[in-house]
Design a protein around this motif. Structure first.
Motif, short mmCIF file in Angstrom:
data_model
loop_
_atom_site.label_atom_id
_atom_site.label_comp_id
_atom_site.label_asym_id
_atom_site.label_seq_id
_atom_site.Cartn_x
_atom_site.Cartn_y
_atom_site.Cartn_z
N ASP A 33 -28.05 -35.01 -38.08
CA ASP A 33 -28.09 -35.00 -36.63
C ASP A 33 -28.36 -36.46 -36.26
OD1 ASP A 33 -28.87 -35.01 -33.96
OD2 ASP A 33 -29.98 -33.12 -34.13
N ALA A 34 -27.31 -37.21 -36.02
CA ALA A 34 -27.43 -38.66 -35.82
C ALA A 34 -28.38 -39.00 -34.67
CB ALA A 34 -26.05 -39.28 -35.57
N ALA A 35 -28.31 -38.24 -33.58
CA ALA A 35 -29.18 -38.53 -32.43
C ALA A 35 -30.65 -38.37 -32.82
CB ALA A 35 -28.83 -37.62 -31.26
N LEU A 36 -30.97 -37.36 -33.61
CA LEU A 36 -32.34 -37.13 -34.06
C LEU A 36 -32.83 -38.29 -34.92
CD1 LEU A 36 -34.83 -35.18 -34.49
CD2 LEU A 36 -33.63 -34.45 -36.57
N VAL A 37 -32.03 -38.69 -35.89
CA VAL A 37 -32.43 -39.76 -36.80
C VAL A 37 -32.54 -41.09 -36.05
CG1 VAL A 37 -31.78 -41.08 -38.87
CG2 VAL A 37 -31.47 -38.59 -38.82
N GLU A 38 -31.59 -41.36 -35.18
CA GLU A 38 -31.63 -42.62 -34.43
C GLU A 38 -32.84 -42.66 -33.50
OE1 GLU A 38 -27.65 -42.90 -32.85
OE2 GLU A 38 -26.82 -43.16 -34.87
N ALA A 39 -33.18 -41.53 -32.86
CA ALA A 39 -34.38 -41.49 -32.00
C ALA A 39 -35.64 -41.69 -32.85
CB ALA A 39 -34.44 -40.17 -31.25
N PHE A 40 -35.68 -41.08 -34.01
CA PHE A 40 -36.83 -41.25 -34.90
C PHE A 40 -37.00 -42.71 -35.30
CE2 PHE A 40 -38.77 -41.65 -39.05
CZ PHE A 40 -39.93 -40.90 -38.90
N MET A 41 -35.90 -43.37 -35.64
CA MET A 41 -36.00 -44.77 -36.06
C MET A 41 -36.40 -45.67 -34.89
SD MET A 41 -35.76 -44.51 -39.22
CE MET A 41 -35.96 -46.25 -39.53
N ARG A 42 -35.98 -45.34 -33.65
CA ARG A 42 -36.45 -46.09 -32.48
C ARG A 42 -37.96 -45.91 -32.32
NH1 ARG A 42 -31.68 -44.16 -30.29
NH2 ARG A 42 -32.76 -42.51 -29.14
N ILE A 93 -24.38 -42.34 -40.06
CA ILE A 93 -25.37 -42.76 -39.07
C ILE A 93 -25.14 -44.25 -38.84
CG2 ILE A 93 -27.83 -43.17 -38.67
CD1 ILE A 93 -28.43 -40.63 -40.10
N SER A 94 -25.36 -44.67 -37.63
CA SER A 94 -25.20 -46.08 -37.29
C SER A 94 -26.05 -46.96 -38.18
CB SER A 94 -25.60 -46.29 -35.82
OG SER A 94 -25.90 -47.63 -35.58
N ASN A 95 -25.47 -48.05 -38.68
CA ASN A 95 -26.27 -48.97 -39.49
C ASN A 95 -27.19 -49.82 -38.62
OD1 ASN A 95 -24.47 -50.81 -38.49
ND2 ASN A 95 -23.71 -51.48 -40.48
N GLU A 96 -27.09 -49.68 -37.30
CA GLU A 96 -28.08 -50.29 -36.42
C GLU A 96 -29.37 -49.47 -36.45
OE1 GLU A 96 -26.35 -50.72 -32.56
OE2 GLU A 96 -24.75 -52.00 -33.31
N ALA A 97 -29.24 -48.15 -36.60
CA ALA A 97 -30.41 -47.27 -36.68
C ALA A 97 -31.03 -47.34 -38.07
CB ALA A 97 -30.02 -45.84 -36.35
N LEU A 98 -30.19 -47.30 -39.07
CA LEU A 98 -30.64 -47.38 -40.46
C LEU A 98 -29.84 -48.47 -41.15
CD1 LEU A 98 -30.76 -43.62 -41.54
CD2 LEU A 98 -32.70 -45.16 -41.33
N PRO A 99 -30.50 -49.40 -41.81
CA PRO A 99 -29.76 -50.49 -42.45
C PRO A 99 -28.82 -50.01 -43.54
CG PRO A 99 -32.09 -50.57 -43.04
CD PRO A 99 -31.93 -49.51 -41.99
N PHE A 100 -29.03 -48.80 -44.03
CA PHE A 100 -28.16 -48.28 -45.07
C PHE A 100 -27.18 -47.25 -44.53
CE2 PHE A 100 -32.68 -47.31 -45.76
CZ PHE A 100 -32.76 -46.02 -45.24
#
Length: 140
Positions: free
Chosen positions: A121-130, A36-43
């Protein structure tokens, strides 16, 4: 202990949220790759070494309560185990739940885990973090 038993013990330790015991199943030079992008999650991204991974695991537990974490070992072939996990993560600061599943590909050598690839599901996690960031910005 066989590779399946190591994976079971590793997963059981993580279910109990025992970071020290979880990491005890890994080699010193272990790699944890959270795809997952570290922009979405710092880890997000790759982390190398036991001590750094410990920090990541503690950071995850600081941000999320695990309401559900149900791993199923799909198979162990040689030094590679494949695991499917259904989860409900509760984001502590927003009160929102992230519900989904992920795949783990765990590589072992000499009875220790040397690499964990975690696929969400990277899109799901990234949308959640947004959503979480938006809620935090508007609630402050």
């Amino acid at each position: 202990m066989g590779n399946r038993d190591v994976v079971i013990s590793f997963l059981t330790s993580w279910i109990a949220q025992d970071v020290e015991l979880t990491v005890a199943h890994t080699a010193d030079d272990v790699v944890y790759a959270l795809h997952i992008s570290n922009e979405a999650l710092p880890f997000g991204g790759e982390t190398h070494g036991k001590e750094r991974i410990k920090g990541i695991l503690y950071a995850i537990l600081a941000d999320f309560d695990y309401r559900k974490y149900e791993p199923v070992i799909l198979g162990v072939r040689g030094d590679v185990a494949r695991v499917q996990v259904s989860f409900v993560y509760h984001h502590r600061r927003t009160g929102e739940d992230l519900v989904g599943s992920k795949r783990l590909v765990i590589t072992l050598r000499d009875g220790l885990i040397t690499r964990v690839d975690e696929y969400h599901d990277a899109a799901l996690v990234e949308a959640f973090m947004r959503l979480a960031r938006h809620r935090l910005e508007n609630d402050e």
